[in-house]
Design a protein around this motif. Structure first.
Motif, mmCIF file in Angstrom:
data_model
loop_
_atom_site.group_PDB
_atom_site.id
_atom_site.type_symbol
_atom_site.label_atom_id
_atom_site.label_comp_id
_atom_site.label_asym_id
_atom_site.label_seq_id
_atom_site.Cartn_x
_atom_site.Cartn_y
_atom_site.Cartn_z
ATOM 1 N N ALA A 108 0.818 -1.214 0.000
ATOM 2 C CA ALA A 108 0.000 0.000 0.000
ATOM 3 C C ALA A 108 0.852 1.264 0.000
ATOM 4 C CB ALA A 108 -0.920 0.003 1.216
ATOM 5 N N LEU A 109 2.004 1.216 0.668
ATOM 6 C CA LEU A 109 2.799 2.435 0.884
ATOM 7 C C LEU A 109 3.160 3.172 -0.408
ATOM 8 C CD1 LEU A 109 4.139 4.304 2.902
ATOM 9 C CD2 LEU A 109 6.159 2.807 2.845
ATOM 10 N N PRO A 110 3.741 2.516 -1.421
ATOM 11 C CA PRO A 110 4.086 3.285 -2.632
ATOM 12 C C PRO A 110 2.863 3.868 -3.339
ATOM 13 C CG PRO A 110 4.413 0.917 -2.987
ATOM 14 C CD PRO A 110 4.183 1.108 -1.528
ATOM 15 N N HIS A 111 1.736 3.186 -3.245
ATOM 16 C CA HIS A 111 0.519 3.713 -3.882
ATOM 17 C C HIS A 111 0.027 4.969 -3.167
ATOM 18 C CE1 HIS A 111 0.418 0.282 -6.439
ATOM 19 N NE2 HIS A 111 -0.018 -0.578 -5.534
ATOM 20 N N VAL A 112 0.009 4.953 -1.838
ATOM 21 C CA VAL A 112 -0.495 6.124 -1.123
ATOM 22 C C VAL A 112 0.506 7.272 -1.216
ATOM 23 C CG1 VAL A 112 0.401 5.560 1.185
ATOM 24 C CG2 VAL A 112 -1.716 6.866 0.958
ATOM 25 N N GLU A 113 1.791 6.968 -1.285
ATOM 26 C CA GLU A 113 2.786 8.033 -1.498
ATOM 27 C C GLU A 113 2.577 8.682 -2.861
ATOM 28 O OE1 GLU A 113 6.582 6.504 1.213
ATOM 29 O OE2 GLU A 113 6.400 5.842 -0.870
ATOM 30 N N ALA A 114 2.268 7.876 -3.870
ATOM 31 C CA ALA A 114 1.983 8.427 -5.200
ATOM 32 C C ALA A 114 0.707 9.257 -5.173
ATOM 33 C CB ALA A 114 1.863 7.294 -6.222
ATOM 34 N N ALA A 115 -0.284 8.807 -4.395
ATOM 35 C CA ALA A 115 -1.541 9.555 -4.291
ATOM 36 C C ALA A 115 -1.310 10.917 -3.671
ATOM 37 C CB ALA A 115 -2.552 8.766 -3.473
ATOM 38 N N VAL A 116 -0.511 10.963 -2.596
ATOM 39 C CA VAL A 116 -0.220 12.232 -1.922
ATOM 40 C C VAL A 116 0.555 13.164 -2.842
ATOM 41 C CG1 VAL A 116 1.180 13.254 -0.087
ATOM 42 C CG2 VAL A 116 -0.345 11.340 0.421
ATOM 43 N N TYR B 120 -3.477 11.592 3.092
ATOM 44 C CA TYR B 120 -2.561 11.907 4.198
ATOM 45 C C TYR B 120 -2.870 11.051 5.423
ATOM 46 C CZ TYR B 120 -0.178 15.984 2.189
ATOM 47 O OH TYR B 120 0.607 16.810 1.433
ATOM 48 N N SER B 121 -4.159 10.851 5.704
ATOM 49 C CA SER B 121 -4.553 10.053 6.858
ATOM 50 C C SER B 121 -4.080 8.610 6.709
ATOM 51 C CB SER B 121 -6.078 10.093 7.017
ATOM 52 O OG SER B 121 -6.490 9.311 8.110
ATOM 53 N N MET B 122 -4.242 8.053 5.524
ATOM 54 C CA MET B 122 -3.798 6.684 5.285
ATOM 55 C C MET B 122 -2.279 6.581 5.376
ATOM 56 S SD MET B 122 -4.347 4.302 1.914
ATOM 57 C CE MET B 122 -6.127 4.465 1.991
ATOM 58 N N LEU B 123 -1.576 7.537 4.786
ATOM 59 C CA LEU B 123 -0.115 7.520 4.826
ATOM 60 C C LEU B 123 0.388 7.578 6.261
ATOM 61 C CD1 LEU B 123 2.644 7.577 3.477
ATOM 62 C CD2 LEU B 123 2.385 10.060 3.182
ATOM 63 N N ALA B 124 -0.205 8.442 7.066
ATOM 64 C CA ALA B 124 0.211 8.553 8.470
ATOM 65 C C ALA B 124 -0.047 7.249 9.218
ATOM 66 C CB ALA B 124 -0.532 9.703 9.143
ATOM 67 N N ILE C 277 -0.112 4.217 8.013
ATOM 68 C CA ILE C 277 0.857 3.200 7.592
ATOM 69 C C ILE C 277 2.218 3.489 8.205
ATOM 70 C CG2 ILE C 277 2.098 2.277 5.597
ATOM 71 C CD1 ILE C 277 -0.469 2.727 3.965
ATOM 72 N N GLN C 278 2.643 4.751 8.156
ATOM 73 C CA GLN C 278 3.932 5.116 8.739
ATOM 74 C C GLN C 278 3.961 4.800 10.236
ATOM 75 O OE1 GLN C 278 3.764 9.202 7.518
ATOM 76 N NE2 GLN C 278 5.113 8.902 5.756
ATOM 77 N N ARG C 279 2.889 5.082 10.916
ATOM 78 C CA ARG C 279 2.807 4.800 12.350
ATOM 79 C C ARG C 279 2.951 3.312 12.628
ATOM 80 N NH1 ARG C 279 -2.726 5.445 15.973
ATOM 81 N NH2 ARG C 279 -1.894 4.615 17.945
ATOM 82 N N GLN C 280 2.222 2.507 11.872
ATOM 83 C CA GLN C 280 2.233 1.071 12.140
ATOM 84 C C GLN C 280 3.567 0.436 11.769
ATOM 85 O OE1 GLN C 280 -0.027 0.194 13.895
ATOM 86 N NE2 GLN C 280 -0.503 -1.988 13.756
ATOM 87 N N GLN D 291 8.015 9.532 13.575
ATOM 88 C CA GLN D 291 8.323 10.933 13.264
ATOM 89 C C GLN D 291 7.720 11.337 11.929
ATOM 90 O OE1 GLN D 291 9.207 11.853 16.582
ATOM 91 N NE2 GLN D 291 9.843 13.472 15.158
ATOM 92 N N ARG D 292 7.838 10.478 10.963
ATOM 93 C CA ARG D 292 7.218 10.790 9.670
ATOM 94 C C ARG D 292 5.699 10.800 9.795
ATOM 95 N NH1 ARG D 292 10.495 7.834 4.703
ATOM 96 N NH2 ARG D 292 12.434 9.029 4.936
ATOM 97 N N ALA D 293 5.168 9.911 10.599
ATOM 98 C CA ALA D 293 3.717 9.887 10.796
ATOM 99 C C ALA D 293 3.237 11.198 11.395
ATOM 100 C CB ALA D 293 3.329 8.719 11.696
ATOM 101 N N LEU D 294 3.957 11.708 12.396
ATOM 102 C CA LEU D 294 3.585 12.983 13.019
ATOM 103 C C LEU D 294 3.686 14.132 12.015
ATOM 104 C CD1 LEU D 294 5.368 12.465 16.450
ATOM 105 C CD2 LEU D 294 2.896 12.675 16.097
ATOM 106 N N SER D 295 4.722 14.098 11.188
ATOM 107 C CA SER D 295 4.884 15.143 10.176
ATOM 108 C C SER D 295 3.760 15.079 9.143
ATOM 109 C CB SER D 295 6.237 14.980 9.478
ATOM 110 O OG SER D 295 6.378 15.918 8.430
ATOM 111 N N THR D 296 3.394 13.876 8.735
ATOM 112 C CA THR D 296 2.295 13.715 7.777
ATOM 113 C C THR D 296 0.991 14.218 8.380
ATOM 114 O OG1 THR D 296 3.375 11.812 6.741
ATOM 115 C CG2 THR D 296 1.005 12.038 6.398
#
Length: 746
Positions: free
Chosen positions: A451-459, A468-472, A474-477, A482-487
């Motif tokens: 899922a990660l590369p797809h949602v990064e492409a979406a953002v 952004y919510s989905m990306l955060a 995934i990053q959290r899990q 830190q990236r999740a908080l930034s997202t």
């Protein structure tokens, strides 16, 4: 009308005028033919074939090659045999979970074959699919397709009980066909429909000949019928008259459709002429058949496709062409249109849509991409993107995520074009939307790495709150907090620009959970305070019941973390009231209320949620979960059931898959090990692990490691994962937070 039609019975004149009127609505623009007008050629039914071995990865390209050319040669026939075998194997898998999808895939596999191309080797290993398909069409009363499938099934079965059972079905069909119909017209109609529908699937010259003869006989009997000289005095006479009218009204198009199913325009013309029926067919239809047969004119094929694709009239079934036959003719003309003009949207669009319909979605982008080219119009590219979106969603909905992945991968050239600057903000759906949907499908399946590369492409392509919510998440899990908080900061900024205080509050609430799990009390307090402020503002700004219900749910969740149980309960009650007229909002409210009841061990709230769900007629798939959570609260508190759980689960269908397994476990009809063994996917295994662990929570305090595993699962779309996180945090003591001074909790 000309002299050739002026002597027709009034009913027959109506038939001609009606179909002619339909044809005049079709486009009349001409374009040169793309290839010679040889017409379709069928290989001999004799001689050996060597079916190619086709893998999932090879299927789309192989199907594309088979569809692109109908030329007769052994290499293509071997490839065709391999593709058909693969599709029938796919149909078998789909029948297990979705009868409609199984039948569509089976039909698609057999539609790949033209008259004379069916070989016995193509059906090897297809007995389960043929058996399931025969049962399905028999269930809806389609004797013709039943006869075709049972006949093919019999040909691949060894002597034994199953073959004897098939023989009994065939004998019953034979007896029914011989006695069906209460009068000569109705009997002729029954025989015609049976023979015609059989020829759609059992593609040999003999079945097509029988269908043609039955259709010609039906039409001629209708032409000889004279309702004006036969007063209608009974239902029998009325049904005879209706069947006669139908034979004249739809007979010509029906005969043509039999041949267009096989892409054979010349065969259709010959059948009309040999049956002395050219006079009852509108000149417009005859002219298009002639152009398709002699010039392979893509415009003519396109007109024929549109005619049969839209010819089924459900409001007037007594005068319309049979639905299965019209759809089969639409398939056949779509294939010929594609072969006539493969690099135009006019030529490719109909076939690409048909491929999605018949369970071969991953081949659709290969058909579309060359037609779209490097600089398609906005409308053409939007249409293509919409089809790809529908294709991947359709494949996922029937439980074939791998096919959705292959469809998406094959659409890469289309997505690349859609991502160019000149199309930014002009496509519906956009490339960003497709990337987001594919990411959502992978996330729901617990495949975060995919899922990660797809949602990064979406953002990157089309930033949105959802992406952004989905990306955060995934990053959290994945532990990248830190990236999740930034997202989440980016999400807050986007929500602020949109004036969406509810989305701001939800993002801040997620930031609180991350800081809580890190043990950072100061940041946790600040984040939760922002979430509270956002929820209160969203509550005040809500317009309509849906926004009100969402704001109250968010507020209840924030107050839950502050430990303000009474305030959370009041917010939940208000959410109930605001969502009662909206099934979607009510479902969300019930699930959130039941989740909170389990986390807090609130028996009364858990029972209320289930009662509300039963009263509201909540879908069983959702009702199972809130009933399960109530059962876990009862187990945790050591109290007997008051019958609420049993009432909620009483109507769960035993054939409803995984929810039925969970319901059986909740009722004590399935043990822990049996539930675990029944889980197939990563998501189901995570659920089973959660429920088994929670059921032993009271009597065995060593369940924390299991809950930590669930909390760290990739199945982040599960509410159970959120519950496990909260329970683990509560067990570890969490962080100290308190309601800000001066805040009035409504």
């Amino acid at each position: 009308m000309g002299a050739g039609t002026s002597r027709l019975h009034p009913m027959r004149r109506i038939a001609v005028l009606t179909l002619a009127g339909t044809l005049t609505l079709l486009s009349t623009a001409c374009s040169p033919a793309a290839r010679g007008g040889e017409g379709p050629r069928n290989p001999s039914a004799e001689g050996p074939i060597n079916p190619a071995k086709i893998s999932d990865a090879q299927f789309a390209e192989s199907t594309y090659r088979v569809l692109l050319s109908g030329e007769e040669d052994s290499q293509r026939l071997d490839l065709l045999a391999g593709v058909v075998r693969h599709q029938l194997a796919r149909a078998q898998k789909r029948f297990r979970t979705n009868r409609g999808a199984g039948l569509a895939a089976l039909t698609g596999g057999l539609y790949l074959l033209r008259s004379g191309e069916l070989r016995q080797q193509m059906l090897e290993g297809a007995a389960p699919a043929l058996s399931a398909g025969a049962s399905e069409v028999a269930r809806v009363g389609d004797e013709g397709r039943s006869l075709a499938l049972y006949t093919m099934l019999r040909s691949v079965l060894k002597e034994g009980a199953e073959k004897k059972d098939v023989d009994s079905h065939l004998a019953a069909l034979s007896r029914w066909t011989a006695t069906a119909g209460n009068g000569p017209m109705q009997s002729a109609g029954t025989l015609q429909r049976t023979a015609a529908n059989r020829s759609l699937l059992e593609t040999n010259p003999e079945t097509l000949k029988q269908a043609r003869e039955a259709t010609v006989a039906w039409i001629h009997r209708g032409l000889e019928f004279n309702a004006s000289e036969t007063p209608i005095r009974s239902n029998f006479e009325r049904e005879e008259a209706i069947e006669a009218y139908r034979s004249v009204r739809a007979g010509g198009a029906t005969l043509v459709a039999l041949y267009l199913r096989h892409g054979d325009a010349k065969g259709a013309l010959d059948a009309l002429e040999n049956g002395d029926l050219t006079r009852i067919v509108p000149p417009g239809l005859t002219e298009r058949l002639e152009r398709a047969a002699s010039d392979d004119d893509p415009e003519a094929w396109g007109d024929l496709y549109r005619l049969f694709e839209s010819s089924e009239d459900m409001n007037r079934p007594e005068t319309s062409i049979d639905g299965a036959l019209s759809r089969a003719a639409a398939w056949g003309t779509a294939v010929e249109l594609f072969r006539a003009e493969p690099k135009s949207m006019r030529g490719a669009a109909p076939l690409s849509a048909q491929l999605v319909e018949y369970g071969m979605a991953e081949a659709a982008p290969l058909v579309l991409a060359p037609a779209l080219g490097e600089k398609p119009s906005i409308d053409e590219l939007s249409w293509g993107m919409a089809l790809v979106l529908r294709a991947i969603i359709t494949e996922d909905e029937i439980g074939d995520l791998p096919a959705a992945r292959r469809t998406f991968a094959n659409a890469k050239p289309i997505l690349t074009v859609a991502g160019e600057k000149e199309y930014a903000g002009r496509l519906r759906p956009s490339a960003g939307r497709l990337y987001y949907v594919m990411a959502a499908l992978e996330t729901r399946a617990g495949e975060l790495g995919r899922a990660l590369p797809h949602v990064e492409a979406a953002v990157k392509t089309e930033p949105s709150q959802a992406a952004y919510s989905m990306l955060a998440a995934i990053q959290r899990q994945r532990g990248d907090t830190q990236r999740a908080l930034s997202t989440l900061d980016q999400l807050v900024a986007l929500a602020k620009r949109a004036g969406d205080r509810a989305a701001e509050s939800e993002a801040s609430l997620t930031q609180y959970e991350i800081y809580r799990d890190k043990g950072d009390a100061a940041q946790a307090q600040a984040s939760l305070t922002r979430a509270l402020k956002g929820a209160l503002d969203a509550r005040q700004q809500a317009r309509g019941s849906a926004e009100q219900a969402r704001a109250e749910r968010i507020l209840a969740h924030v107050l839950e973390h502050f430990g303000a149980a009474q305030g959370a309960r009041r917010a939940t009650d208000r959410a109930y009231e605001a969502s009662r007229s909206d099934a979607r909002q009510l479902t969300a409210t019930l699930l959130d209320a039941a989740r909170r009841a389990l986390v807090l061990g609130d028996l009364n709230a858990a029972r209320k949620a289930v009662h509300e769900g039963v009263e509201a007629g909540l879908e069983n798939e959702d009702l199972v979960y809130i009933a399960l959570w109530l059962r876990l609260v009862e187990i945790q508190q050591g109290v007997p059931s008051d019958g609420t759980v049993e009432e909620a689960l009483a109507n769960v269908d035993e054939d409803s898959g995984w929810p039925a397994k969970l319901a059986a476990w909740a009722r004590g009809k399935l043990g822990d090990s049996e539930l675990t063994a029944a889980a197939r996917s990563r998501v189901q295994k995570t659920e089973a692990e959660f429920y088994v662990a929670m059921s032993h929570r009271k009597k065995n305090g060593q369940v924390l490691p299991k809950l930590e595993e669930v909390a760290g699962s990739q199945a982040i779309e599960l509410v159970e994962v959120a519950i496990a996180r909260d329970l683990v945090a509560r067990h570890k003591g969490g962080v100290d937070v308190s309601l800000p001074a001066g805040v009035q909790v409504p």
